[in-house]
Scaffold this motif. Sequence first.
Motif, mmCIF file in Angstrom:
data_model
loop_
_atom_site.group_PDB
_atom_site.id
_atom_site.type_symbol
_atom_site.label_atom_id
_atom_site.label_comp_id
_atom_site.label_asym_id
_atom_site.label_seq_id
_atom_site.Cartn_x
_atom_site.Cartn_y
_atom_site.Cartn_z
ATOM 1 N N LEU A 168 -15.380 -67.075 -25.443
ATOM 2 C CA LEU A 168 -16.555 -67.941 -25.586
ATOM 3 C C LEU A 168 -16.602 -68.556 -26.977
ATOM 4 N N GLU A 169 -16.403 -67.751 -27.991
ATOM 5 C CA GLU A 169 -16.440 -68.242 -29.364
ATOM 6 C C GLU A 169 -15.263 -69.172 -29.656
ATOM 7 N N THR A 170 -14.069 -68.800 -29.193
ATOM 8 C CA THR A 170 -12.870 -69.603 -29.423
ATOM 9 C C THR A 170 -13.019 -70.992 -28.806
ATOM 10 N N LEU A 171 -13.469 -71.041 -27.554
ATOM 11 C CA LEU A 171 -13.579 -72.326 -26.871
ATOM 12 C C LEU A 171 -14.751 -73.159 -27.386
ATOM 13 N N THR A 172 -15.840 -72.504 -27.766
ATOM 14 C CA THR A 172 -16.961 -73.247 -28.349
ATOM 15 C C THR A 172 -16.516 -73.893 -29.658
ATOM 16 N N LYS A 173 -15.759 -73.170 -30.444
ATOM 17 C CA LYS A 173 -15.224 -73.723 -31.702
ATOM 18 C C LYS A 173 -14.295 -74.897 -31.403
ATOM 19 N N ALA A 174 -13.466 -74.785 -30.364
ATOM 20 C CA ALA A 174 -12.565 -75.888 -29.996
ATOM 21 C C ALA A 174 -13.355 -77.131 -29.597
#
Length: 127
Positions: free
Chosen positions: A76-82
């Motif tokens: 969730l955090e990785t993709l939100t950052k992307a």
Amino acid sequence: MFSIAKTVALAALILGSSTVMADAKLDKEMNALALNSGCFICHHVESGAKGPNGMPPIGPNWEDVAARYKDQKGALETLTKAVMQGTNPYASHWKDKVTGLAMPPNAVAIKEADAKKLVSWILALKK
């Protein structure tokens, strides 16, 4: 405010989708958010959808994103950052599956809280 074209496109996306979605109200809300944020310029919800001229889509479809990141810690955090900051064109892990090289930063198109809600919904998609 929705234009007629956006409303028709959203209805087609929702009604034409064979993706298993659990909550019709949430699905409609997330599709509207994605439409208004410009996500559907590059992405599709369903696997197998084609991009312009029948070529692979510009960005990965969200069913494949959900499958790739299923049960991955920090997804969730990785993709939100992307979504917010964009991705590195030299480190694409969708090579040969999409025509785009990288995701551009979208901080001007969507608020981080909304991006997180959308990514959470995407990660819950099932084929």
